[in-house]
Design an enzyme around this catalytic site. Structure first.
Site, PDB file in Angstrom:
ATOM      1  N   ASP A 204      -6.566 -29.404  27.525  1.00 27.72           N
ATOM      2  CA  ASP A 204      -7.702 -30.077  28.155  1.00 27.72           C
ATOM      3  C   ASP A 204      -8.957 -29.318  27.743  1.00 27.72           C
ATOM      4  O   ASP A 204      -8.896 -28.391  26.922  1.00 27.72           O
ATOM      5  CB  ASP A 204      -7.549 -30.130  29.674  1.00 27.72           C
ATOM      6  CG  ASP A 204      -8.129 -31.424  30.252  1.00 27.72           C
ATOM      7  OD1 ASP A 204      -9.352 -31.618  30.128  1.00 27.72           O
ATOM      8  OD2 ASP A 204      -7.369 -32.235  30.805  1.00 27.72           O
ATOM      9  N   HIS A 292     -11.191 -35.111  26.560  1.00 30.97           N
ATOM     10  CA  HIS A 292     -10.660 -33.857  27.105  1.00 30.97           C
ATOM     11  C   HIS A 292     -10.251 -32.891  25.994  1.00 30.97           C
ATOM     12  O   HIS A 292      -9.241 -32.192  26.114  1.00 30.97           O
ATOM     13  CB  HIS A 292      -9.471 -34.142  28.029  1.00 30.97           C
ATOM     14  CG  HIS A 292      -9.842 -34.827  29.304  1.00 30.97           C
ATOM     15  ND1 HIS A 292     -10.508 -34.194  30.329  1.00 30.97           N
ATOM     16  CD2 HIS A 292      -9.654 -36.116  29.724  1.00 30.97           C
ATOM     17  CE1 HIS A 292     -10.697 -35.045  31.326  1.00 30.97           C
ATOM     18  NE2 HIS A 292     -10.209 -36.219  30.978  1.00 30.97           N
ATOM     19  N   GLU A 352     -10.448 -41.119  30.431  1.00 33.32           N
ATOM     20  CA  GLU A 352     -11.772 -40.564  30.709  1.00 33.32           C
ATOM     21  C   GLU A 352     -12.524 -40.147  29.429  1.00 33.32           C
ATOM     22  O   GLU A 352     -12.900 -38.996  29.255  1.00 33.32           O
ATOM     23  CB  GLU A 352     -11.644 -39.365  31.661  1.00 33.32           C
ATOM     24  CG  GLU A 352     -11.072 -39.745  33.017  1.00 33.32           C
ATOM     25  CD  GLU A 352     -10.983 -38.580  33.982  1.00 33.32           C
ATOM     26  OE1 GLU A 352     -11.047 -38.803  35.202  1.00 33.32           O
ATOM     27  OE2 GLU A 352     -10.849 -37.435  33.515  1.00 33.32           O
TER      28      GLU A 352
END
Length: 768
Positions: A204, A292, A352
């Protein structure tokens, strides 16, 4: 196996094919403290005692259950001190392991215990392992400590199989890192409760945790960071809670800097994978991209469209899906991952993603034109589909978070649903023929602070979403709980956050529908086992008080222990209670205004939440006199993103009447931010000190008689706060202010009187 036993088994095998709509019959939970509960359990009289003379009878092919035999032998030897002698000829007083090819499923097993012996039958090693773990739970909890010379097992007949094939847990090792030893402990707990998938979130923005030999900078640079805002938040919380302290074993000092991090070498990960496979737990690796990816981009800046990575309004700048060098990198990384992990699944993440840099890229404009792509969402779909083809070339199946629906999804991708505010996502995917794994944030994000409702909410979770017909429900292959570790900096804290919640999910996914009261009864017996396994689980909640309490005369604090062997301790000087703090008497006379900190401890040292009880003096509020009131409350609704309930605008966008403190369905849609104010009167039926419990995601405050009774403000995950107020019988002004930051919301108001049962406020109490 007797013919009678076979007949019963075959009848049951036919019966349980339709079990998804039935409830597993419960038998004497005090004697059979099994979690998850078997699909069918028949009580039998008596018991079988394993001693140093007990023989182990194996199938003709002794090596078929080789690993499982070793595990059973190890369990028995750690107690009796001897390995059971082995033979293939059945004798009385033996433990018999049988291969039964007539069982249908990979994890199916039967278990029969009588005073004359034990028999476990399975089609293959996975089923045999599940049966042995059931036998382990039937044994006295003291077997976990070793040293029992005789092991008594209650007589029983069990027919068992799982309701769902995917019974998983997710662990984020990027935000905060966990040792190899902890991964093994985690796997042991999964295996004990028949969970079979471990989803490792390996990369991440905050850290890259797996060695990739072709790109050494991923771990040389990407695995280490200076303390960030998440670390700082944990350090602040550690002042009151030692479990929130940063694990110093993952802190190094290099070139004059203090760095946090770590990573797994491929050799270490092979060791963990082998350990999991022996316990029939499949590890699924996640390398999250295209978003990420800040840890990777800092090491290799060319991966993004603009070179390097910065934070946007919500997310970091992603890798660029329009460069062949990006695909070369991704394929190189996943080639090593595919070779390392034997699982047939690889998780791409794909959630995301801030696509703003793509929209400004000339390279992306060219790729979109060449491939007839009309939006950034279709460009992400292009990336995902291309990666899926590469996964397939390695013999792997692609899993992605539910954002992979946007821009179009291939018919073979597996969708992992997490966004509760997009309820039609799993329905669309299943109707499209895609397999779906359910992981909705509410209730399956185990990083969310647990409260007294958390376990029950997990237990009541139905993996099949609303609106999905029976024909398409078969595409829901199971569920998992996710542990995101931004604010879980230690292994003790990780234990606390997922145990015992995981046991509820284990029963949901294995048994599907059992009995909640029976489950909680059986759970009490599991705590002693967890103590011996050195699990820092969250003890049952204490009750009989609120966060903010009032003194209206002599006040006795009565806290009944949820477990008899708990010790409740307290401090009154602001320090955190520990095992040396004073024990709270029952009942305890509150001496006057001030603050008490309370915690309960198990014999094994596990601790409840630390409860801070504030006390203030208050007189009873007299009722107001109003006429011609109607049922319900006024609702002012605000279509806006509002940080804090004290910032609600003067003028609402909509005004309506509601029957209670619930936002009506359909008023808010699409996970958008909004605010609300509910106002009117509450008519209490007796003069008393009332306790109110306000659960909110994001923030909410409760005001009665102009007094702030509960302060639960701020943007946060579902969280319950509580407070008291002394009210005379009759009408009193009430107001609830609520703000939702976007992404799905919760708002619930409950009450109790004199420390009694917490329950919903009746609608007829509300007037306007």
């Amino acid at each position: 196996m007797s013919n009678r036993f076979k007949s019963a088994f075959f009848f049951f095998t036919c019966l349980i094919t339709g079990l998804s709509g039935a409830y597993a019959q419960q038998v004497n939970p005090s004697r059979y403290n099994l979690i998850p509960y078997p699909q069918k359990l028949e009580e039998r009289k008596g018991e079988f005692v394993i001693t140093t003379k007990t023989i182990l009878v194996l199938p003709e092919t002794k090596t078929f259950f080789q690993t499982e035999i070793q595990q059973l032998q190890s369990l028995v030897k750690s107690n009796t001190g001897q390995v059971m002698p082995v033979q293939t000829k059945a004798v009385a007083g033996a433990i018999v392991l049988k291969k039964n090819d007539q069982l249908k499923g990979e994890e199916d097993y039967t278990l029969e215990v009588s005073p004359k012996g034990i028999e476990i039958a399975a089609r293959n090693p996975t089923g045999m392992f599940r049966g042995i773990e059931t036998l382990r739970q039937l044994m006295p909890v003291a077997v976990e400590n070793g040293g029992l010379k005789k092991i008594a097992v209650p007589a029983v007949k069990i027919f068992d199989h799982p309701a769902y094939s995917w019974r998983g847990m997710h662990l984020d090792v990027s935000r905060h890192f966990f040792s190899v030893a902890y991964l093994k402990k985690f796997i042991n707990l999964l295996a004990l409760y028949k969970m079979n998938k471990l989803h490792l979130h390996l990369t991440d923005d905050q850290g890259w945790r797996i060695e990739i030999k072709k790109y050494p900078l991923l771990t040389e640079m990407g695995a280490w960071r200076e303390f960030n805002n998440q670390d700082s938040a944990c350090m602040k919380m550690a002042i009151d809670n030692p479990d929130m302290a940063i694990d110093q074993s993952h802190v190094i000092h290099k070139n004059g800097k203090t760095l946090y991090g770590g990573f797994y070498t491929q050799a270490q990960m092979k060791e963990v994978i082998a350990y999991a496979l022996e316990r029939h737990v499949e590890i699924i690796p996640e390398i999250d991209m295209p978003g990420h990816m800040m840890a990777a981009i800092k090491a290799y800046p060319y991966l993004s469209c603009e070179g390097g990575s910065t934070w946007g309004p919500l997310f970091s700048e992603p890798i660029c899906p329009c460069k062949e060098s990006t695909f070369q990198f991704a394929e190189d990384v996943f080639s090593e991952i595919a070779a390392l992990f034997p699982s047939k699944y690889m998780h791409l993440g794909a959630d995301e993603v801030d696509k703003s840099s793509w929209k400004k890229s000339a390279e992306c404009e060219a790729v979109m034109k060449a491939n007839n792509l009309k939006s950034a969402e279709e460009l992400q779909s292009y990336f995902v589909k291309r990666m899926e083809k590469f996964f397939n070339s390695k013999g792997k199946k692609l899993i992605g978070w539910d954002e992979i629906l946007e821009g179009g999804i291939s018919p073979t991708a597996i969708l992992m649903y997490w966004r509760g505010w997009v309820p039609d996502a799993p329905v669309k995917a299943a109707r499209n023929g895609n397999q779906v794994i359910m992981t909705p944030g509410d209730p399956l994000y185990f990083d969310r602070i647990p409260d007294r409702n958390s376990i029950a909410e997990v237990y009541r979770f139905n993996p099949v979403p609303k609106g999905l017909g029976q024909a398409d429900a078969k595409f829901i292959i199971g569920a998992q709980a996710n542990i995101w570790t931004e604010h879980i900096p230690s292994e003790r804290r990780a234990d606390f956050m997922f145990m015992p919640r995981m046991t509820a999910l284990a029963e949901v996914l294995w048994t599907h529908r059992a009995n909640e009261d029976s489950y909680f009864s059986r759970l009490k017996a599991q705590y002693k086992r967890l103590d011996l396994l050195k699990v820092n689980y969250r003890l049952p909640d204490l009750s009989g008080f609120t966060d903010d309490n009032v003194l209206a005369g002599k006040t006795l604090l009565k806290i009944e222990k949820p477990l008899a062997d708990m010790t409740i301790r307290y401090t009154s000087n602001g320090t955190v209670p520990n095992l040396q703090s004073a024990e709270l008497s029952y009942p305890y006379l509150v001496p006057g205004p001030g603050t008490l900190k309370i915690a309960a401890f198990s014999p094994g040292g596990s601790r409840t939440d630390i409860y801070t009880l504030n006390y203030k003096q208050q007189s009873f509020f007299k009722p107001v006199q109003e006429k011609d009131l109607k049922s319900g409350l006024h609702l002012d609704f605000y279509n806006a993103s509002i940080k804090g309930v004290t910032n609600l605008p003067a003028k609402p966008d909509r005004v309506l009447t509601v029957p209670n403190v619930i936002i009506p369905d359909g008023l808010e849609t699409g996970g958008k931010a909004f605010g609300a104010k509910l106002s009117g009167y509450i008519e209490v039926p007796q003069t008393s000190v009332y306790s109110f419990f306000l659960t909110a995601d994001d923030g909410a405050n409760l005001y009665i008689e102009g007094e702030k009774v509960v302060d639960n403000d701020g943007w946060h995950a579902p969280l319950q706060k509580s407070g008291q107020i002394a009210l005379q019988k009759g009408l009193h002004p009430i107001e609830v202010k609520f703000v939702e930051g976007g992404g799905g919301y919760t708002l619930k108001l409950e009450y109790s009187v004199n420390g009694g049962k917490i329950q919903a406020i009746p609608d007829h109490w509300f007037k306007k």
